[in-house]
Scaffold this motif. Structure first.
Motif, PDB file in Angstrom:
ATOM      1  N   GLY A   1     -13.801  -7.963   9.011  1.00 15.59           N
ATOM      2  CA  GLY A   1     -14.245  -9.352   8.887  1.00 15.59           C
ATOM      3  C   GLY A   1     -15.540  -9.447   8.118  1.00 15.59           C
TER       4      GLY A   1
ATOM      5  N   ALA B   1       1.660  -0.379   7.728  1.00 12.24           N
ATOM      6  CA  ALA B   1       2.989  -0.925   7.519  1.00 12.24           C
ATOM      7  C   ALA B   1       2.912  -1.879   6.331  1.00 12.24           C
TER       8      ALA B   1
ATOM      9  N   GLU C   1       0.864  -1.178   0.000  1.00  8.16           N
ATOM     10  CA  GLU C   1       0.000   0.000   0.000  1.00  8.16           C
ATOM     11  C   GLU C   1       0.894   1.219   0.000  1.00  8.16           C
TER      12      GLU C   1
HETATM   13  O1  4AD Z   1      -9.563  -5.358   6.602  1.00  8.08           O
HETATM   14  P1  4AD Z   1      -8.477  -6.261   6.113  1.00  8.08           P
HETATM   15  O2  4AD Z   1      -7.859  -5.950   4.813  1.00  8.08           O
HETATM   16  O3  4AD Z   1      -9.119  -7.718   6.119  1.00  8.08           O
HETATM   17  C1  4AD Z   1      -8.525  -8.854   5.657  1.00  8.08           C
HETATM   18  O4  4AD Z   1      -7.396  -8.969   5.273  1.00  8.08           O
HETATM   19  C2  4AD Z   1      -9.419 -10.074   5.780  1.00  8.08           C
HETATM   20  N1  4AD Z   1      -8.888 -11.110   4.876  1.00  8.08           N
HETATM   21  C3  4AD Z   1      -9.440 -10.519   7.216  1.00  8.08           C
HETATM   22  C4  4AD Z   1     -10.329 -11.714   7.429  1.00  8.08           C
HETATM   23  O5  4AD Z   1     -11.544 -11.563   7.323  1.00  8.08           O
HETATM   24  N2  4AD Z   1      -9.768 -12.863   7.704  1.00  8.08           N
HETATM   25  O6  4AD Z   1      -7.315  -6.330   7.217  1.00  8.08           O
HETATM   26  C5  4AD Z   1      -7.611  -6.744   8.534  1.00  8.08           C
HETATM   27  C6  4AD Z   1      -6.936  -5.845   9.530  1.00  8.08           C
HETATM   28  C7  4AD Z   1      -7.334  -4.387   9.451  1.00  8.08           C
HETATM   29  O7  4AD Z   1      -8.535  -4.157  10.155  1.00  8.08           O
HETATM   30  C8  4AD Z   1      -6.160  -3.700  10.103  1.00  8.08           C
HETATM   31  O8  4AD Z   1      -6.243  -3.783  11.509  1.00  8.08           O
HETATM   32  C9  4AD Z   1      -5.012  -4.564   9.653  1.00  8.08           C
HETATM   33  O9  4AD Z   1      -5.525  -5.819   9.287  1.00  8.08           O
HETATM   34  N3  4AD Z   1      -4.298  -3.966   8.518  1.00  8.08           N
HETATM   35  C10 4AD Z   1      -3.122  -3.346   8.604  1.00  8.08           C
HETATM   36  N4  4AD Z   1      -2.322  -3.106   9.657  1.00  8.08           N
HETATM   37  C11 4AD Z   1      -1.180  -2.453   9.437  1.00  8.08           C
HETATM   38  N5  4AD Z   1      -0.761  -2.043   8.221  1.00  8.08           N
HETATM   39  C12 4AD Z   1      -1.528  -2.262   7.127  1.00  8.08           C
HETATM   40  N6  4AD Z   1      -1.098  -1.867   5.919  1.00  8.08           N
HETATM   41  C13 4AD Z   1      -2.766  -2.945   7.301  1.00  8.08           C
HETATM   42  N7  4AD Z   1      -3.754  -3.328   6.460  1.00  8.08           N
HETATM   43  C14 4AD Z   1      -4.673  -3.961   7.224  1.00  8.08           C
END
Ligand code: 4AD
Ligand code: MG
Length: 461
Positions: free
Chosen positions: A388, A239, A231
């Protein structure tokens, strides 16, 4: 060696006893005949004071030691009820393990977090980072304990994958091809059949798709490992490499999912408050004076719930306050998330049923045809901490969505198989581990809660 933490906790027991401690010098002061060392042994962010006298044969050598030196001290615990510290160690012998130099970067003064990031290999020797990484370690332990107590099976999902779990195209490529001499096919495209795996591969953005297949065998599972996202957002909460906890439950819906998330978060917070009381007090005193109040409030309150559509209605009323005004269909930015959780709810809040177009392909479509059974947990100070959903278990609906989004269907054949063979409703979520640590410590930058942060233009160490 005895741990300084134990000396603080059981001073009475150790009083007048002979002990040996090993650690790193924070300060040395000495006169002609005696001196003091503030020693940190890593077991605690508090130092122990060593008193040494010229009866030591190496008194001169010890007096001249630089900050940062490693020493082993043998001596007697002496209670000092009048002093700041409750006890000190009167040294009978000091062995120098490793000297340091006068340019040691961690001299006794307040260093900014920005500066400390430039010496990420030394910063664990400071009080703040000592406390952060002890809490991080305990939180990881708490997470395993929480799931293991409930019969969830820990699955190690792969780091190198051939699919994009989030479909967001934010992946780091993994390849052994020579970048200066890429093999090309007839159309001039890179020929990945020549690559190590014979196909395009990348670092995983989420273990979810893999862990879902295990939920279809074990029912309740979780994965907890590093994930990677290219990202390009240079923020205090993104991160490129971060750790994620991803439980997945078969025969479960979105409500079960939110219940699990709430229970888990409360469990971790309570565990850390119980097992790292001194570190948490340190954060409450020096990092965020509202921390305790906030965490206690969270453990004792029920999290809020609001649908995305309701949230947009509320946010639209104050659109003039935002850098990015919202309308139905827009993704929530940090400013909107924080408004909801800090101004409206003043506690964690689940936002549910987002428009399908701003969420991942695997989320279960609601009957309205516009939204999906998604949930994000927003918390004060941080914003989104959990994402989620209930998963789309209907094969035809899922296949159509993959087509609609022009995703490569052939990459997901194994994922679709779980819908072909004994599919059932299921749900799961991902907790960003670093964001959880930020939330629990009050630390405001993700770079300061992970040992060696990887962010845009930063992968030193
Ligand atoms: O909302 P995200 O993208 O969800 C998923 O990856 C799903 N596959 C999860 C699942 O349903 N099993 O990411 C989940 C969480 C976010 O809410 C955030 O807390 C963290 O991962 N996150 C990051 N933390 C730090 N740096 C980043 N670049 C992040 N991107 C997501
Ligand atoms: Mg998300």
């Amino acid at each position: 060696h005895i741990l300084v933490k134990d000396l603080y906790r059981k001073t009475e027991e150790y009083a007048d006893k002979q002990v040996t401690v090993g650690g790193w010098i924070r300060t040395v002061r000495s006169s002609k005949t005696f001196g003091f060392i503030e020693l940190n042994d890593g077991s605690f962010f508090k130092n122990v004071q060593i008193v040494f006298e010229d009866t030591l044969e190496n008194y001169q050598e010890i007096s001249k030691l630089n900050v940062g030196s490693a020493i082993i001290v043998e001596g007697t615990i002496v209670k000092t009820p009048e002093a700041k510290q409750p006890f000190e160690i009167k040294a009978s012998a000091i062995t120098v393990e490793g000297t340091s130099t006068p340019d040691y970067p961690l001299q006794k003064k307040r260093h900014s977090f920005e500066f400390l990031r430039t010496i990420a290999h030394l910063r664990p020797r400071t009080n703040t980072f000592s406390a952060v990484f002890r809490v991080r370690s305990l939180a990881a332990y708490a997470i395993h304990q929480f799931f293991q107590e409930r019969g969830f099976v820990y699955v190690h999902t792969p780091i190198i994958t051939g699919s994009d779990a989030e479909g967001a195209g934010e992946m780091f490529r993994v390849s052994t091809l020579d970048l200066n001499n890429l093999p090309k096919d007839q159309d001039g495209k890179v020929d990945f059949s020549k690559d190590f795996f014979g196909r395009e591969t990348n670092l995983t953005v989420s273990g979810q798709l893999s862990v879902e297949t295990y939920a279809m065998a074990f029912r309740n599972v979780y994965t907890f490992g590093p994930t990677f996202r290219a990202e390009n957002s240079n923020t205090a909460r993104h991160a490129a490499e971060f750790w994620m906890i991803e439980p997945e439950m078969a025969f479960a819906d979105l409500n079960d999912d939110m219940e699990l998330a709430e229970e888990m978060l409360k469990y971790i917070i309570q565990f850390v408050m119980d097992n790292a009381p001194e570190e948490m007090e340190f954060f409450n005193n020096f990092i965020d004076q509202t921390l305790f109040e906030r965490l206690v409030n969270i453990v004792n309150s029920d999290f809020g719930h609001i649908t995305y559509t309701e949230a947009i209605e509320l946010l639209k009323k104050v659109n003039h306050q935002f850098e990015y005004p919202v309308e139905w269909g827009s993704d929530l930015q940090t400013e909107h998330e924080r408004y909801l959780t800090e101004k409206i709810f003043n506690k964690p809040v689940f936002v549910t049923d987002y428009p399908k177009d701003i969420k991942a392909f695997y989320m279960r479509q609601n009957d309205d045809g516009k939204t999906v059974a998604a949930m994000d947990l927003l918390v004060p100070g941080v914003g989104e901490i959990i994402g989620g959903s209930q998963r789309e278990e209907r094969l035809d609906v899922l296949e159509n969505r993959i087509k609609e989004l022009n995703m490569k269907e052939e990459d997901y054949w194994w994922y679709l198989d779980t819908r072909r063979y004994g599919g059932t409703k299921h749900a799961g979520f991902g907790l960003g581990f670093e964001r959880a640590i930020m939330y629990m410590t009050g630390m405001s930058n993700i770079r300061d809660v992970i040992s060696f942060p990887r962010t845009v233009k930063n992968a030193e160490f």
